[in-house]
Design a protein around this motif. Structure first.
Motif, PDB file in Angstrom:
ATOM      1  N   VAL A 107       8.234  -3.024   8.883  1.00 52.86           N
ATOM      2  CA  VAL A 107       7.076  -2.243   8.480  1.00 52.86           C
ATOM      3  C   VAL A 107       6.159  -3.218   7.797  1.00 52.86           C
ATOM      4  O   VAL A 107       6.030  -3.741   7.129  1.00 52.86           O
ATOM      5  N   HIS A 108       4.961  -3.350   8.862  1.00 52.40           N
ATOM      6  CA  HIS A 108       4.374  -4.135   8.479  1.00 52.40           C
ATOM      7  C   HIS A 108       2.837  -3.488   8.265  1.00 52.40           C
ATOM      8  O   HIS A 108       2.369  -2.447   9.434  1.00 52.40           O
ATOM      9  N   LYS A 162       1.322   0.524   8.380  1.00 49.67           N
ATOM     10  CA  LYS A 162       2.318   1.132   8.627  1.00 49.67           C
ATOM     11  C   LYS A 162       3.520   1.131   7.651  1.00 49.67           C
ATOM     12  O   LYS A 162       3.431   2.066   7.359  1.00 49.67           O
ATOM     13  N   MET A 163       2.681   0.317   6.246  1.00 52.06           N
ATOM     14  CA  MET A 163       3.043   0.069   4.902  1.00 52.06           C
ATOM     15  C   MET A 163       2.901   1.583   4.576  1.00 52.06           C
ATOM     16  O   MET A 163       3.520   1.933   3.056  1.00 52.06           O
ATOM     17  N   VAL A 186       5.833   3.775   3.334  1.00 57.32           N
ATOM     18  CA  VAL A 186       6.047   2.845   2.052  1.00 57.32           C
ATOM     19  C   VAL A 186       6.458   3.938   0.743  1.00 57.32           C
ATOM     20  O   VAL A 186       6.881   3.708   0.446  1.00 57.32           O
TER      21      VAL A 186
END
Ligand code: NOJ
Length: 560
Positions: free
Chosen positions: A222-223, A226-227, A230
């Motif tokens: 997850v970079h 896209k975080m 999270v």
């Protein structure tokens, strides 16, 4: 849908008008909008027929992110005036029957807040745990992406205590540590302070990010942005919001709306369903991010009406049984509605802007309407990076340059997608600086203010401004537009957006031609006969298959 089974609420029935105070009206000739400027324009605001005002942050702030970096939550920013001005403004709105919702920015504070100054001063300072720290002797902290950072990382190294602090946004916006009960208590006290003053609610800035994962684990694969998902799935988010509701919100007749990055159709009910006792509403980003890649680079999905309709329809029906939604096209973080969703050329600007307003005010969900859209203000489309004030565009431009990327491409995209497009001064009239200020404004006035301004539209019956006033009245007069069930027609049509709103035995049909050429809306026969409630043209052409709509024509019919 039956009105007898619906729980009516003022915040479901009202239209919200968003004021970005920095750009609304300057009263003291410093080129920056202020609270007394808003006071001067109270009658204008009331004349729009809106019910609720959402005010972007007016708290004390060093202004690295235009007020979203707060250094004192219980004082007013010097640029904007004083607490007395605030009280007078609040009273002025209330006298006119308008409620006031403030921004609550508590995922982070400013690095100049006294809590952070204390926190960074030593590892054993009592305020240390008000923020998130990673001791440097533990090595480089696990990857966290920052929205604004010039280097892209959400960890900033602080030499004084040899540690990194977390900042999802700019370095000057350290994230508050909600896991610390003292932080929550301070925030809840501050919220009571504003409610006791009489404000009517909060729009909660990136509230979905407040709970962090214990120990800051690594998220494999997850970079970058896209975080966001999270960040929005912190383990105690709902616990904290429920606690906030119990400690503060439930004690007042107020409304709450989450700014909800990371919210989607599968997690939204946890946030807004009544029995959860958390928040009233949320705004998602799916529709405004359709057509945007990372760093707001525009892609080919921009203006894909079929995909847009699917997103709007899924969200409009998600709250048929429980919860409540919102409708919005833009705000201070997105481009002008007419430039992004409409056609801002001279030929179609007014009609497309009226169509977009028709959509917002006839959809299911509370409409959030951004100042200046009622007169069809357009993007500023700055040519040079020097014209920008927004740290987002500036930092991404620098980051792209440092990476050896195509900074010119970023600049071209930001003419369409950049945040400053919606932050330019309100265009009041044709006088110098568009009547916004007697001094050079903090951000350039868009150069079309001689054609597009409120004074010119005030007495012109068919102006976008007067059309918007008709729309707010129309929504008030037709409960079906507020509570009626939404049903999409012509899902695959690439130009027409058509839907019905049905309440008890009343059916309202909305026909919108999202294109700069004429198209026929082929709709079922049972919907062919109706009384026109509003139409942005003088005519409506009936054809065998339904109605032939002119470019950007918007019509609302009550079916007989
Ligand atoms: C969302 C706000 O709308 C935006 O303007 C701000 O930069 C970020 N949150 C950070 O507070």
């Amino acid at each position: 849908m039956k009105i007898s089974t619906i729980k009516r609420e003022w915040w479901k029935e009202g239209v919200v008008y968003q004021i970005y105070p920095r750009s609304f009206q300057d009263s003291n000739g410093d080129g920056i909008g202020d609270l007394r400027g808003i006071i001067q324009r109270l009658d204008y605001i009331a004349s729009l027929g809106i019910d609720i005002v959402w005010l972007n942050p007016v708290y004390q702030s060093p202004n690295h992110d235009n007020g979203y970096d707060i250094s004192d939550y219980q004082n007013i920013m010097d640029d904007f005036g004083s607490m007395e001005d605030f009280d007078e403004m609040l009273e002025g709105f209330h006298k006119r029957g308008i409620k006031v919702v403030m921004d609550l920015v508590v995922n982070h504070s400013s690095s100049e807040h006294k809590w952070f100054k204390e926190s960074r001063s030593s590892r054993d300072n009592p305020y240390r745990d008000y923020y998130h720290w990673w001791p440097a002797e533990n090595g480089t902290p696990p990857e966290r992406w920052s929205f604004f950072d010039e280097e892209g990382s959400a960890w900033a190294f602080d030499e004084k205590t040899n540690a990194y602090y977390l900042h999802y946004f700019d370095k000057t916006q350290p994230d508050l540590n909600w896991e610390n009960p003292k932080v929550r208590e301070e925030i809840f006290d501050m919220m009571h302070f504003w409610f006791k003053k009489g404000i009517d609610g909060f729009r909660m800035d990136v509230i979905t990010f407040i709970s962090k994962h214990d120990g800051y684990p690594t998220f494999e694969g997850v970079h970058g942005d896209k975080m966001i998902d999270v960040y929005a799935s912190g383990p105690r988010l709902h616990q904290y919001l429920h606690e906030m509701n119990r400690e503060v919100l439930q004690h007042y007749d107020i409304m709450t709306v989450a700014e909800g990055p990371g919210t989607n159709l599968s997690n939204i009910h946890d946030l807004v369903d009544e029995d959860r006792q958390e928040l009233n509403m949320n705004y998602h980003f799916e529709h405004v991010e359709l057509g945007l890649d990372a760093r707001k680079i525009v892609n080919s999905d921009h203006r894909n009406l079929v995909k847009f309709k699917k997103i709007m329809s899924d969200w409009a029906t998600a709250f048929d049984q429980k919860g409540w939604g919102t409708q919005w096209h833009t705000n201070h973080d997105f481009p002008r509605q007419v430039s992004w969703f409409g056609d801002d050329t001279a030929e179609h600007r007014e009609q497309s802007s009226k169509l977009l307003s028709t959509f917002l005010l006839t959809m299911r969900g509370t409409p959030y309407y951004y100042m200046g859209d009622e007169i069809g203000m357009t993007n500023a489309k700055f040519d040079s990076i020097d014209d920008y004030d927004d740290l987002m565009t500036i930092n991404w431009y620098n980051l792209t340059m440092a990476e050896g990327g195509d900074a010119q491409k970023l600049l071209e995209s930001h003419k369409l997608s950049g945040r400053d497009n919606a932050r330019t001064p309100f265009q009041w009239d044709t006088s110098e600086n568009a009547g916004f200020s007697s001094a050079k404004p903090w951000l350039k006035v868009t150069d079309n203010f001689k054609e597009i301004n409120a004074a010119e539209q005030e007495n012109r019956p068919d102006s976008p401004l007067n059309y918007f006033r008709e729309l707010t009245q129309l929504r008030k007069d037709n409960l079906a537009l507020i509570y009626g069930a939404y049903a999409l027609l012509l899902a695959e049509d690439e130009n027409i957006y058509a839907y019905t709103r049905t309440l008890d035995d009343e059916v309202i049909l909305v026909l919108l031609n999202y294109s700069s050429s004429s198209h026929v809306a082929e709709i079922p026969n049972v919907l062919h006969n109706g009384d026109v409630l509003i139409n942005n043209f003088d005519t409506l052409e009936k054809v065998d298959a339904g109605f032939s709509l002119l470019p950007w024509q918007a019509v609302v019919l009550k079916i007989k």
